[in-house]
Design a protein around this motif. Sequence first.
Motif, mmCIF file in Angstrom:
data_model
loop_
_atom_site.group_PDB
_atom_site.id
_atom_site.type_symbol
_atom_site.label_atom_id
_atom_site.label_comp_id
_atom_site.label_asym_id
_atom_site.label_seq_id
_atom_site.Cartn_x
_atom_site.Cartn_y
_atom_site.Cartn_z
ATOM 1 N N PRO A 50 -4.140 -16.976 -8.012
ATOM 2 C CA PRO A 50 -5.032 -17.977 -7.816
ATOM 3 C C PRO A 50 -4.592 -19.344 -8.599
ATOM 4 O O PRO A 50 -3.527 -19.212 -9.160
ATOM 5 C CB PRO A 50 -6.324 -17.352 -8.506
ATOM 6 C CG PRO A 50 -5.662 -16.592 -9.518
ATOM 7 C CD PRO A 50 -4.585 -15.897 -9.080
ATOM 8 N N THR A 51 -5.400 -20.302 -8.444
ATOM 9 C CA THR A 51 -5.136 -21.527 -9.156
ATOM 10 C C THR A 51 -6.012 -21.527 -10.450
ATOM 11 O O THR A 51 -6.559 -20.431 -10.706
ATOM 12 C CB THR A 51 -5.617 -22.531 -8.343
ATOM 13 O OG1 THR A 51 -6.910 -22.634 -8.097
ATOM 14 C CG2 THR A 51 -5.020 -22.887 -7.066
ATOM 15 N N LYS A 52 -5.851 -22.546 -11.271
ATOM 16 C CA LYS A 52 -6.380 -22.463 -12.589
ATOM 17 C C LYS A 52 -8.102 -22.310 -12.604
ATOM 18 O O LYS A 52 -8.751 -21.606 -13.065
ATOM 19 C CB LYS A 52 -6.078 -23.729 -13.307
ATOM 20 C CG LYS A 52 -6.829 -23.851 -14.817
ATOM 21 C CD LYS A 52 -6.423 -25.138 -15.541
ATOM 22 C CE LYS A 52 -6.931 -25.266 -16.732
ATOM 23 N NZ LYS A 52 -6.637 -26.544 -17.467
ATOM 24 N N GLN A 53 -8.626 -23.119 -11.438
ATOM 25 C CA GLN A 53 -10.076 -23.008 -11.292
ATOM 26 C C GLN A 53 -10.797 -22.050 -10.443
ATOM 27 O O GLN A 53 -11.692 -21.315 -10.899
ATOM 28 C CB GLN A 53 -10.389 -24.568 -10.602
ATOM 29 C CG GLN A 53 -10.546 -25.579 -11.608
ATOM 30 C CD GLN A 53 -9.002 -26.091 -11.664
ATOM 31 O OE1 GLN A 53 -8.137 -25.875 -10.828
ATOM 32 N NE2 GLN A 53 -8.870 -26.972 -12.946
ATOM 33 N N TYR A 54 -9.775 -21.402 -9.465
ATOM 34 C CA TYR A 54 -10.317 -20.481 -8.527
ATOM 35 C C TYR A 54 -9.446 -19.421 -8.429
ATOM 36 O O TYR A 54 -8.533 -19.264 -8.217
ATOM 37 C CB TYR A 54 -10.247 -21.403 -6.993
ATOM 38 C CG TYR A 54 -11.174 -22.363 -6.977
ATOM 39 C CD1 TYR A 54 -12.654 -22.305 -6.521
ATOM 40 C CD2 TYR A 54 -10.733 -23.841 -7.222
ATOM 41 C CE1 TYR A 54 -13.280 -23.345 -6.571
ATOM 42 C CE2 TYR A 54 -11.298 -24.780 -7.170
ATOM 43 C CZ TYR A 54 -12.864 -24.641 -6.876
ATOM 44 O OH TYR A 54 -13.822 -25.756 -6.973
ATOM 45 N N SER A 55 -10.173 -18.305 -9.281
ATOM 46 C CA SER A 55 -9.465 -17.184 -9.718
ATOM 47 C C SER A 55 -9.388 -16.012 -8.396
ATOM 48 O O SER A 55 -8.500 -15.250 -8.544
ATOM 49 C CB SER A 55 -10.157 -16.827 -10.897
ATOM 50 O OG SER A 55 -11.559 -16.341 -10.910
ATOM 51 N N SER A 56 -10.345 -16.144 -7.649
ATOM 52 C CA SER A 56 -10.446 -15.109 -6.728
ATOM 53 C C SER A 56 -10.336 -15.814 -5.249
ATOM 54 O O SER A 56 -10.804 -16.641 -4.907
ATOM 55 C CB SER A 56 -11.768 -14.451 -6.835
ATOM 56 O OG SER A 56 -12.074 -13.832 -7.892
ATOM 57 N N TRP A 57 -9.341 -15.132 -4.516
ATOM 58 C CA TRP A 57 -9.084 -15.478 -3.201
ATOM 59 C C TRP A 57 -8.971 -14.603 -2.312
ATOM 60 O O TRP A 57 -8.512 -13.403 -2.439
ATOM 61 C CB TRP A 57 -7.541 -16.330 -3.122
ATOM 62 C CG TRP A 57 -7.364 -17.722 -3.891
ATOM 63 C CD1 TRP A 57 -7.425 -17.760 -4.808
ATOM 64 C CD2 TRP A 57 -7.225 -18.969 -3.265
ATOM 65 N NE1 TRP A 57 -7.481 -19.038 -5.149
ATOM 66 C CE2 TRP A 57 -7.255 -19.679 -4.184
ATOM 67 C CE3 TRP A 57 -7.235 -19.247 -1.960
ATOM 68 C CZ2 TRP A 57 -7.024 -21.264 -3.981
ATOM 69 C CZ3 TRP A 57 -6.814 -20.633 -1.514
ATOM 70 C CH2 TRP A 57 -6.863 -21.545 -2.624
ATOM 71 N N TYR A 58 -9.597 -14.686 -0.956
ATOM 72 C CA TYR A 58 -9.619 -13.828 0.143
ATOM 73 C C TYR A 58 -9.088 -14.403 1.401
ATOM 74 O O TYR A 58 -9.384 -15.624 1.584
ATOM 75 C CB TYR A 58 -11.177 -13.274 0.332
ATOM 76 C CG TYR A 58 -11.668 -12.452 -0.842
ATOM 77 C CD1 TYR A 58 -11.699 -11.379 -1.093
ATOM 78 C CD2 TYR A 58 -12.290 -13.304 -1.779
ATOM 79 C CE1 TYR A 58 -12.234 -10.575 -2.033
ATOM 80 C CE2 TYR A 58 -12.880 -12.844 -2.831
ATOM 81 C CZ TYR A 58 -12.758 -11.329 -2.998
ATOM 82 O OH TYR A 58 -13.298 -10.773 -3.990
ATOM 83 N N HIS A 59 -8.003 -13.762 2.222
ATOM 84 C CA HIS A 59 -7.358 -14.297 3.337
ATOM 85 C C HIS A 59 -7.661 -13.744 4.514
ATOM 86 O O HIS A 59 -7.749 -12.354 4.591
ATOM 87 C CB HIS A 59 -6.001 -14.390 2.750
ATOM 88 C CG HIS A 59 -5.676 -15.129 1.559
ATOM 89 N ND1 HIS A 59 -5.674 -16.160 1.404
ATOM 90 C CD2 HIS A 59 -5.291 -14.497 0.401
ATOM 91 C CE1 HIS A 59 -5.271 -16.502 -0.046
ATOM 92 N NE2 HIS A 59 -5.152 -15.532 -0.364
#
Length: 366
Positions: free
Chosen positions: A51-60
């Motif tokens: 993830p990036t610093k601010q957005y820790s959870s990603w779904y693709h």
Amino acid sequence: MGDLGIVSFNVRGLNTSNKRYHVTDIVKKLKASIVFFQETHFKQTKIPKLPTKQYSSWYHSCHPTSASKGVSIAIHKCLPLKVLKQYTDKEGRLLFLRVQLYTTRLTLANIYAPNHDQIPWLLRALDSLQLFADGPIVLGGDLNVTLNPLLDSSTSKSSISNLALAKLRSKLSDLSLVDAWRTWNPSARDYSFFFQVHNSHQRLDYFLIDKTLLPSTTTTGISIISISDHAPIHLTLNLAELPHKTCRWRLNECIIENTKAFDYIKRQLSTYFELNENSGPSTPIVWEAHKAFIRGVFISWGTKLKKDRQREIECILDKIAVLEKEHKKTRLKETFSELKAMRDHLLALLQNKSAKSYLHHRCMTS
């Protein structure tokens, strides 16, 4: 009650760290807790380091071979959102999440429709969503169609037949989905995309939400087109108490690079030690106390430099907003050229900002 900010953004590619930095900066300013990205251009076998610093959870949802599609949902690190189930398609155009925020259940649906045969594709996608959904639906994305051509297109025309559009609107009604922005702006004209070939503006990006969420909707809007060919759109729902965010202070190296700030800090340090070295407290106490003193000086200068930089960026964004508004009305080539020059200037400033952020990240992790 706390505000849940949701942004939908067709980013036209997220495969470079610079682009991810710029995009994150934009959605952060829009106070997004959840972000729907379209056209990430991620392949199933080659998703960049997240993830990036601010957005820790990603779904693709990604295509196995093509890098021309891809949708993702990013969740802010401070949002206590629990993902219960997810659904993806094989083309990288659909991503559905069943989620729970405290006691509230929602279904998040991110859609990137193709630019041909949109209506049959959207009807199939909505059928899949109807089977998957649990709780009120928040659907965002690039539908590649104007739901109301009379208001959502600068030409008031559409290549899609009225009958086909009626079928789509009927299906949305079956799902109790309404156009959030249009509900609060029933007769307004604004657009999220400029089709340069046809010299027309269109609103292709939508938030379609369950009718039961309308009383919870506090803001909805369309931002300006800056680093992509689409404008980000945003929606704020007042749903639940959100935790207060805390942060940790770190030295901003940009302050040291600023000659004026550097000279001022040197003078302040000299004055501090001249006043305190022989005033009574022991040397260790003076030394420890100076850390708090100099941190305050750094914070003060950092705030000033950040405001100056942000003022310059906001000045350019204001000019882009004025030019974009004018171009939506006139569609003159001269205005578009001036608008493009302003966007290039903004991109140069943002690249300089992201380069400094990258150096800071290297220092912190080395």
